[in-house]
Design a protein around this motif. Structure first.
Motif, PDB file in Angstrom:
ATOM      1  N   ASP A 119       0.832  -1.206   0.000  1.00  0.00           N
ATOM      2  CA  ASP A 119       0.000   0.000   0.000  1.00  0.00           C
ATOM      3  C   ASP A 119       0.867   1.257   0.000  1.00  0.00           C
ATOM      4  O   ASP A 119       0.575   2.225  -0.701  1.00  0.00           O
ATOM      5  N   SER A 122       2.342   1.885  -3.363  1.00  0.00           N
ATOM      6  CA  SER A 122       1.309   2.495  -4.217  1.00  0.00           C
ATOM      7  C   SER A 122       1.134   3.973  -3.899  1.00  0.00           C
ATOM      8  O   SER A 122       1.003   4.805  -4.802  1.00  0.00           O
ATOM      9  N   GLN A 126       1.857   7.058  -6.449  1.00  0.00           N
ATOM     10  CA  GLN A 126       0.837   8.075  -6.740  1.00  0.00           C
ATOM     11  C   GLN A 126       1.394   9.477  -6.478  1.00  0.00           C
ATOM     12  O   GLN A 126       1.169  10.392  -7.266  1.00  0.00           O
TER      13      GLN A 126
END
Length: 180
Positions: A119, A122, A126
Motif C-alpha cells: 500500500d 502504491s 501516486q
C-alpha cells in the motif's frame, strides 16, 4: 526549526492571502511537505505578526459574500523572513508511523506486513505521478521546482527501496510466525 510565523511570512511573500488560503498552502500547496499548520496555529501566528508590524490586514470586498481578511507582508516582515532564511537549518527529522511499524514488522502476520508495504509503495507511486504532473507547471519559483525535484528523488528512492527489500522483512515475519 521553522515556526508557524515564519511559514506564514513565506506564504505572504508570494502575495496577499487570507488565513484560509494560507492554510491551503500547508494542506495542498508546496508547503504541505513542511508543516501541518492548521487554523489553531495559523491565526495566533497571524495575530502576533500583525502585533509586531510584520504584516498588515487589508479589507477585501467579497462581492456579495462576507468580507474576508487579506494579509500582506510588510518590509519588516520581509526582513524577519530573510533573517529566518539565513540561519543554519536544524537537522532534518524524519517522523514516520510507517517506519515505526516496520521496525517491529517481524512481529506482524506476513500477509498484513506485505499489504502495508505494498500500500505504501502504491502511495509513493501516486505521489510521484502527482509531482511529475505538477512539476510541469511554469508558475513555480526556482526554489519550489528545486524542492519538488528533491521530493521526487526521495519518494522514488523510498519506493525503490521498499520494492527491492520488502521480501526481507516479510521473510523475517514469516520466520517469526513459525517460531511462535
Amino acid at each position: 526549526m521553522i515556526d508557524v510565523k515564519t511559514l506564514c511570512l513565506g506564504v505572504l511573500s508570494r502575495g496577499d492571502a487570507s488565513g484560509y488560503e494560507i492554510r491551503k498552502e500547508f494542506e495542498e500547496g508546496p508547503l504541505s511537505h513542511f508543516s501541518d499548520a492548521g487554523f489553531g496555529s495559523i491565526y495566533p501566528a497571524l495575530k502576533r505578526l500583525l502585533d509586531d508590524g510584520q504584516i498588515v490586514m487589508l479589507p477585501h470586498n467579497g462581492d456579495g459574500r462576507p468580507d474576508k481578511k487579506l494579509y500582506r507582508i510588510t518590509p519588516a516582515g520581509r526582513h524577519a523572513l530573510y533573517q529566518s532564511l539565513i540561519k543554519t537549518p536544524s537537522a532534518d527529522k524524519l517522523r514516520s508511523d510507517l517506519m515505526f511499524i516496520l521496525s517491529f514488522g517481524h512481529l506482524l502476520p506476513p500477509r498484513h506486513l506485505d499489504r502495508i508495504i505494498g500500500d505504501r509503495i502504491s502511495d509513493y507511486r501516486q505521489m510521484i505521478a502527482t509531482l511529475e504532473v505538477e512539476g510541469s507547471t511554469a508558475h513555480r519559483t526556482p526554489g519550489e521546482r528545486f524542492v519538488e525535484g528533491m521530493g521526487l528523488a526521495i519518494y522514488r528512492a523510498v519506493a525503490g527501496y521498499l520494492e527491492e527489500h520488502r521480501h526481507e522483512l516479510v521473510a523475517a515475519a514469516l520466520m517469526e510466525s513459525q517460531v511462535a
